[in-house]
Scaffold this motif. Structure first.
Motif, PDB file in Angstrom:
ATOM      1  N   ASN A   1       1.460  -9.816  10.226  1.00 56.55           N
ATOM      2  CA  ASN A   1       0.447  -9.783  11.280  1.00 56.55           C
ATOM      3  C   ASN A   1      -0.939  -9.787  10.637  1.00 56.55           C
ATOM      4  OD1 ASN A   1      -0.505  -6.884  10.932  1.00 56.55           O
ATOM      5  ND2 ASN A   1       1.687  -6.558  11.304  1.00 56.55           N
ATOM      6  N   PRO A   2      -1.974 -10.179  11.360  1.00 51.12           N
ATOM      7  CA  PRO A   2      -3.308 -10.296  10.756  1.00 51.12           C
ATOM      8  C   PRO A   2      -3.822  -9.006  10.122  1.00 51.12           C
ATOM      9  CG  PRO A   2      -3.241 -11.493  12.814  1.00 51.12           C
ATOM     10  CD  PRO A   2      -1.937 -10.755  12.710  1.00 51.12           C
ATOM     11  N   GLU A   3      -3.438  -7.856  10.683  1.00 52.53           N
ATOM     12  CA  GLU A   3      -3.888  -6.589  10.097  1.00 52.53           C
ATOM     13  C   GLU A   3      -3.285  -6.384   8.707  1.00 52.53           C
ATOM     14  OE1 GLU A   3      -5.033  -6.692  14.097  1.00 52.53           O
ATOM     15  OE2 GLU A   3      -3.007  -6.977  13.291  1.00 52.53           O
ATOM     16  N   MET A   4      -1.990  -6.700   8.575  1.00 53.11           N
ATOM     17  CA  MET A   4      -1.352  -6.594   7.260  1.00 53.11           C
ATOM     18  C   MET A   4      -2.009  -7.572   6.270  1.00 53.11           C
ATOM     19  SD  MET A   4       2.388  -7.920   6.129  1.00 53.11           S
ATOM     20  CE  MET A   4       2.968  -7.864   4.443  1.00 53.11           C
ATOM     21  N   ALA A   5      -2.217  -8.806   6.736  1.00 58.09           N
ATOM     22  CA  ALA A   5      -2.812  -9.820   5.864  1.00 58.09           C
ATOM     23  C   ALA A   5      -4.242  -9.449   5.484  1.00 58.09           C
ATOM     24  CB  ALA A   5      -2.782 -11.180   6.553  1.00 58.09           C
ATOM     25  N   ALA A   6      -4.968  -8.805   6.392  1.00 58.61           N
ATOM     26  CA  ALA A   6      -6.339  -8.396   6.101  1.00 58.61           C
ATOM     27  C   ALA A   6      -6.392  -7.428   4.921  1.00 58.61           C
ATOM     28  CB  ALA A   6      -6.968  -7.774   7.342  1.00 58.61           C
ATOM     29  N   GLU A   7      -5.414  -6.535   4.827  1.00 57.56           N
ATOM     30  CA  GLU A   7      -5.367  -5.583   3.723  1.00 57.56           C
ATOM     31  C   GLU A   7      -5.147  -6.289   2.387  1.00 57.56           C
ATOM     32  OE1 GLU A   7      -2.614  -2.417   4.297  1.00 57.56           O
ATOM     33  OE2 GLU A   7      -3.388  -1.870   6.282  1.00 57.56           O
TER      34      GLU A   7
ATOM     35  N   ALA B   1       0.108 -15.318   7.736  1.00 61.12           N
ATOM     36  CA  ALA B   1      -0.488 -14.633   8.890  1.00 61.12           C
ATOM     37  C   ALA B   1      -0.920 -15.627   9.956  1.00 61.12           C
ATOM     38  CB  ALA B   1      -1.668 -13.787   8.431  1.00 61.12           C
ATOM     39  N   MET B   2      -1.438 -16.778   9.555  1.00 65.54           N
ATOM     40  CA  MET B   2      -1.808 -17.808  10.528  1.00 65.54           C
ATOM     41  C   MET B   2      -0.576 -18.311  11.266  1.00 65.54           C
ATOM     42  SD  MET B   2      -4.725 -19.903   8.398  1.00 65.54           S
ATOM     43  CE  MET B   2      -4.787 -21.196   9.635  1.00 65.54           C
ATOM     44  N   ALA B   3       0.518 -18.524  10.529  1.00 62.73           N
ATOM     45  CA  ALA B   3       1.768 -18.938  11.177  1.00 62.73           C
ATOM     46  C   ALA B   3       2.257 -17.858  12.139  1.00 62.73           C
ATOM     47  CB  ALA B   3       2.828 -19.241  10.120  1.00 62.73           C
ATOM     48  N   HIS B   4       2.107 -16.608  11.746  1.00 59.88           N
ATOM     49  CA  HIS B   4       2.489 -15.485  12.613  1.00 59.88           C
ATOM     50  C   HIS B   4       1.740 -15.561  13.938  1.00 59.88           C
ATOM     51  CE1 HIS B   4       3.283 -11.173  13.648  1.00 59.88           C
ATOM     52  NE2 HIS B   4       2.094 -11.313  14.231  1.00 59.88           N
ATOM     53  N   VAL B   5       0.423 -15.759  13.880  1.00 55.11           N
ATOM     54  CA  VAL B   5      -0.391 -15.819  15.098  1.00 55.11           C
ATOM     55  C   VAL B   5       0.029 -16.993  15.982  1.00 55.11           C
ATOM     56  CG1 VAL B   5      -2.729 -16.198  15.991  1.00 55.11           C
ATOM     57  CG2 VAL B   5      -2.371 -14.671  14.041  1.00 55.11           C
ATOM     58  N   ILE B   6       0.243 -18.140  15.373  1.00 55.37           N
ATOM     59  CA  ILE B   6       0.599 -19.344  16.135  1.00 55.37           C
ATOM     60  C   ILE B   6       1.930 -19.157  16.856  1.00 55.37           C
ATOM     61  CG2 ILE B   6       1.277 -21.777  15.871  1.00 55.37           C
ATOM     62  CD1 ILE B   6      -0.865 -21.893  13.586  1.00 55.37           C
TER      63      ILE B   6
ATOM     64  N   TYR C   1       4.747 -13.666   0.174  1.00 56.62           N
ATOM     65  CA  TYR C   1       3.590 -13.407  -0.693  1.00 56.62           C
ATOM     66  C   TYR C   1       4.007 -12.578  -1.904  1.00 56.62           C
ATOM     67  CZ  TYR C   1      -0.418 -10.814  -2.473  1.00 56.62           C
ATOM     68  OH  TYR C   1      -1.340 -10.230  -3.286  1.00 56.62           O
ATOM     69  N   VAL C   2       3.529 -12.976  -3.071  1.00 59.06           N
ATOM     70  CA  VAL C   2       3.718 -12.225  -4.311  1.00 59.06           C
ATOM     71  C   VAL C   2       2.344 -12.098  -4.966  1.00 59.06           C
ATOM     72  CG1 VAL C   2       4.821 -12.190  -6.581  1.00 59.06           C
ATOM     73  CG2 VAL C   2       6.053 -13.112  -4.614  1.00 59.06           C
ATOM     74  N   PRO C   3       1.952 -10.909  -5.406  1.00 66.16           N
ATOM     75  CA  PRO C   3       0.639 -10.754  -6.049  1.00 66.16           C
ATOM     76  C   PRO C   3       0.548 -11.577  -7.331  1.00 66.16           C
ATOM     77  CG  PRO C   3       1.617  -8.615  -5.515  1.00 66.16           C
ATOM     78  CD  PRO C   3       2.691  -9.632  -5.324  1.00 66.16           C
ATOM     79  N   PRO C   4      -0.666 -11.855  -7.787  1.00 68.02           N
ATOM     80  CA  PRO C   4      -0.826 -12.556  -9.064  1.00 68.02           C
ATOM     81  C   PRO C   4      -0.102 -11.837 -10.196  1.00 68.02           C
ATOM     82  CG  PRO C   4      -2.920 -12.456  -7.898  1.00 68.02           C
ATOM     83  CD  PRO C   4      -1.960 -11.607  -7.120  1.00 68.02           C
ATOM     84  N   ALA C   5       0.261 -12.598 -11.216  1.00 67.90           N
ATOM     85  CA  ALA C   5       1.050 -12.046 -12.316  1.00 67.90           C
ATOM     86  C   ALA C   5       0.297 -10.965 -13.078  1.00 67.90           C
ATOM     87  CB  ALA C   5       1.456 -13.169 -13.271  1.00 67.90           C
ATOM     88  N   GLU C   6      -1.027 -11.075 -13.122  1.00 66.81           N
ATOM     89  CA  GLU C   6      -1.826 -10.129 -13.889  1.00 66.81           C
ATOM     90  C   GLU C   6      -2.813  -9.423 -12.965  1.00 66.81           C
ATOM     91  OE1 GLU C   6      -2.685 -10.905 -18.259  1.00 66.81           O
ATOM     92  OE2 GLU C   6      -4.611 -11.343 -17.331  1.00 66.81           O
ATOM     93  N   GLN C   7      -2.762  -8.113 -12.955  1.00 63.79           N
ATOM     94  CA  GLN C   7      -3.631  -7.303 -12.100  1.00 63.79           C
ATOM     95  C   GLN C   7      -4.741  -6.663 -12.942  1.00 63.79           C
ATOM     96  OE1 GLN C   7      -2.993  -6.992  -8.576  1.00 63.79           O
ATOM     97  NE2 GLN C   7      -1.682  -8.706  -9.158  1.00 63.79           N
ATOM     98  N   THR C   8      -5.859  -6.348 -12.283  1.00 61.82           N
ATOM     99  CA  THR C   8      -6.930  -5.638 -12.969  1.00 61.82           C
ATOM    100  C   THR C   8      -6.498  -4.190 -13.245  1.00 61.82           C
ATOM    101  OG1 THR C   8      -7.930  -5.081 -10.840  1.00 61.82           O
ATOM    102  CG2 THR C   8      -8.745  -7.049 -11.962  1.00 61.82           C
ATOM    103  N   CYS C   9      -7.171  -3.584 -14.226  1.00 62.38           N
ATOM    104  CA  CYS C   9      -6.876  -2.199 -14.609  1.00 62.38           C
ATOM    105  C   CYS C   9      -8.124  -1.642 -15.278  1.00 62.38           C
ATOM    106  CB  CYS C   9      -5.677  -2.149 -15.552  1.00 62.38           C
ATOM    107  SG  CYS C   9      -5.935  -3.078 -17.087  1.00 62.38           S
ATOM    108  N   ASP C  10      -8.056  -0.426 -15.752  1.00 61.11           N
ATOM    109  CA  ASP C  10      -9.223   0.183 -16.391  1.00 61.11           C
ATOM    110  C   ASP C  10      -9.668  -0.604 -17.625  1.00 61.11           C
ATOM    111  OD1 ASP C  10      -9.216   2.146 -14.503  1.00 61.11           O
ATOM    112  OD2 ASP C  10      -8.162   3.630 -15.740  1.00 61.11           O
ATOM    113  N   GLU C  11      -8.703  -1.132 -18.358  1.00 63.67           N
ATOM    114  CA  GLU C  11      -9.038  -1.871 -19.581  1.00 63.67           C
ATOM    115  C   GLU C  11      -9.568  -3.270 -19.281  1.00 63.67           C
ATOM    116  OE1 GLU C  11      -7.000  -2.984 -23.915  1.00 63.67           O
ATOM    117  OE2 GLU C  11      -5.783  -2.125 -22.297  1.00 63.67           O
ATOM    118  N   TYR C  12      -9.039  -3.892 -18.215  1.00 64.59           N
ATOM    119  CA  TYR C  12      -9.464  -5.240 -17.813  1.00 64.59           C
ATOM    120  C   TYR C  12      -9.801  -5.202 -16.324  1.00 64.59           C
ATOM    121  CZ  TYR C  12      -7.200  -6.447 -22.236  1.00 64.59           C
ATOM    122  OH  TYR C  12      -6.839  -6.501 -23.560  1.00 64.59           O
ATOM    123  N   PRO C  13     -11.025  -4.781 -15.966  1.00 59.83           N
ATOM    124  CA  PRO C  13     -11.341  -4.483 -14.565  1.00 59.83           C
ATOM    125  C   PRO C  13     -11.793  -5.672 -13.717  1.00 59.83           C
ATOM    126  CG  PRO C  13     -13.154  -3.804 -15.977  1.00 59.83           C
ATOM    127  CD  PRO C  13     -12.085  -4.324 -16.889  1.00 59.83           C
ATOM    128  N   PHE C  14     -11.990  -6.857 -14.318  1.00 58.78           N
ATOM    129  CA  PHE C  14     -12.490  -8.014 -13.567  1.00 58.78           C
ATOM    130  C   PHE C  14     -11.429  -9.109 -13.450  1.00 58.78           C
ATOM    131  CE2 PHE C  14     -16.277  -6.033 -15.326  1.00 58.78           C
ATOM    132  CZ  PHE C  14     -17.127  -5.995 -14.224  1.00 58.78           C
TER     133      PHE C  14
END
Length: 526
Positions: free
Chosen positions: A108-114, A74-79, A401-414
């Protein structure tokens, strides 16, 4: 580091990414404080936690764990979108600009903000400040690299530096802060599976030929295994023996229970260390090594400076300097070597390693030299890339961008984040034996945000059980807003709270670095 530590104080804009600098690199943090105090520099810290260095910053970009790459794009996008990029530098010294321009267009910064949780206007403010600064430096550590997209995040950092021309000149650059006192030197000397000294690739026939002529042995033609691959090889029965020098993977590596199992599967394990660590206790043979004060040699620090280390005391008991142990092993394996002093080894290094070609003990007796230093007349190189990049032109890479390999869920919420504390170091094999340091910090705790503590109904000092898909540990709670809601944090210094029993072995596919900074956990009463 592309630039020397002394440059930091002259920065007028600093971005510190994934680094708790005041605790993990306190000497370097003094230079950052000096830049803010004396040079009125703008300090930007990118970190999920509200660390001391973040409290000192003008802007704290408190992003979601593992979202760094979206922020950097997003910073590169702005520049680019605001026409703030250094067109002369890009045209003359880089290539592949169109690829990165296309790749960041959607960020764009709005997408990155989400994705990141960092407000769009803050992303724009930081991107503009970095692009417009005269002397801007980027500093990062394992908060950037210990993710499945670590290599791509480093590429995105390089994209920013090349877009703005903040590379190849004084008072700026791209500066990874090394995590241990001689890890730079170890890598320089080929302690990686794909290179020999000076990052010369083992797959290069000319390189192999040079070393084979010098040593009188045949070298492998293909890269070896990374640490994680070695552990898997032990489990699968493909790796039969292991020689571990000065490392404690039973505490430091992810999914530590799996690591311990792997080491027990070996036919033969040798550990060379200064103390009987948790890993050494599993060994068939322990070779007692001398500490830094018991041997001569060199350290290459984070700014590429090769410096002398001088023996202060004789090794205790049966301990020997690492080079003496290794030389005796080499001889017993049928290769005739006869070094009489580490200076002999440095002479051989200089003959075989172009970047160390002009470095010898006589030259560094009164002070260090920064590589590359190719000849005896060369003064060393404080700033890299001043006359262009090693490959010719700097290459932009479009990375996603790729999300982390392990996401939180009901069983592991943190989300569990791990790192280091000021008073201890790595697996604590040295620092936890120091009475003074233990007096300041004798027991580890889990940082839990007050909102989460209220929801969990836990208080300061209460023991909880932290559980991941790989294991569980018991640890006391410290309620603090340093760590944001939804995230918990602790260090890996304490074997009594062996947090790496929980962490994920998912790896960056390029560097094979494990994703130690993000994994999903649950918290229950102990």
């Amino acid at each position: 580091m592309t630039n020397p530590i002394s440059d930091i104080a002259k920065n007028d804009f600093m971005i510190v990414l994934g680094s708790n600098t005041t605790e993990t690199h306190p000497v370097i943090s003094y230079q950052m404080k000096k830049a803010v105090r004396e040079n009125k520099a703008t300090l930007v810290v990118v970190d999920p936690r509200k660390t001391e260095i973040a409290e000192l910053a003008k802007v704290h970009m408190q992003l979601n764990g593992g979202s760094d790459l979206a922020l950097l794009n997003a910073m590169a996008h702005v520049i680019i979108a605001e026409d703030l990029w250094n067109k002369e530098f890009v045209a003359e010294k880089t290539e592949n600009f169109d690829e990165v321009k296309a790749a960041v267009e959607k960020y764009n910064p709005e997408m990155a903000a989400e994705i990141t949780g960092v407000p769009a206007d803050i992303i724009r403010e930081v991107a503009r400040g970095y692009a417009k600064a005269d002397n801007a430096g980027i500093y990062y550590t394992m908060g950037i690299t210990q993710h499945i997209t670590g290599t791509h995040s480093v590429m995105a950092i390089a994209n920013l530096a090349m877009l703005t021309g903040h590379i190849g000149k004084q008072y700026g650059g791209v500066n990874p802060l090394r995590g241990q006192n001689n890890v730079q030197g170890a890598c320089d000397m080929g302690a990686l599976p794909n290179v020999v000294t000076g990052y010369q690739k083992v797959e290069d026939p000319a390189v192999r030929e040079k070393y084979q002529a010098a040593w009188g042995v045949d070298l492998p033609q293909t890269p070896g295994l990374t640490v994680g691959e070695m552990m898997e090889g032990a489990i699968e029965g493909k790796v039969k023996a292991m020689f571990i020098v000065g490392e404690n993977p039973v505490i430091s590596d992810p999914d530590a229970t799996h690591v311990e199992h792997a080491l027990k599967e070996l036919d033969f394990l040798v550990v060379q260390d200064i103390f009987l660590t948790e890993t050494a206790q599993l060994a068939d043979v322990v070779l007692p090594a001398g500490s830094f004060a018991e041997k001569d040699g060199t350290f290459s620090n984070t700014e590429r400076r090769v410096q002398r280390v001088r023996k202060a005391v004789e090794p205790v008991g049966e301990a020997k300097a690492d080079w003496e142990i290794l030389q005796e092993l080499i001889k017993r394996m049928g290769c005739e070597v006869n070094y009489t002093h580490p200076s002999d080894i440095m002479e051989e290094i200089s003959q075989l390693t172009p970047s160390y070609g002009g470095i010898n003990y006589e030259r560094i007796e009164q002070g260090g030299l920064q590589w590359p230093c190719p000849t005896a007349e060369h003064p060393g190189t404080p700033v890299l890339h001043t006359n262009g990049f090693t490959r010719g032109k700097g290459k932009f890479f479009g990375v996603e961008y790729v999300p982390p390999a392990e996401q939180t869920c009901d069983e592991y919420p943190f989300v569990l984040n791990t790192g280091r504390r000021l008073f201890h170091y790595h697996t604590g094999s040295m620092t936890r034996r120091a009475e003074g340091l233990n007096a300041h910090f004798s027991e580890e705790y889990l940082e839990v945000n007050p909102e989460d503590a209220a929801r969990l109904n836990v208080v300061d000092g209460q023991k909880v059980k932290v559980i991941s898909r790989r294991g569980e540990i018991d640890i006391a709670v410290k309620v603090t807003d340093i760590t944001p809601p939804g995230m918990v944090f602790t260090s890996f210094h304490f074997s009594e709270a062996a947090i790496n029993k929980l962490t994920n072995t998912a790896k960056d596919p390029i560097a094979k670095e494990p994703e130690l900074k993000v994994c999903a956990v649950n918290i229950l009463p102990a």
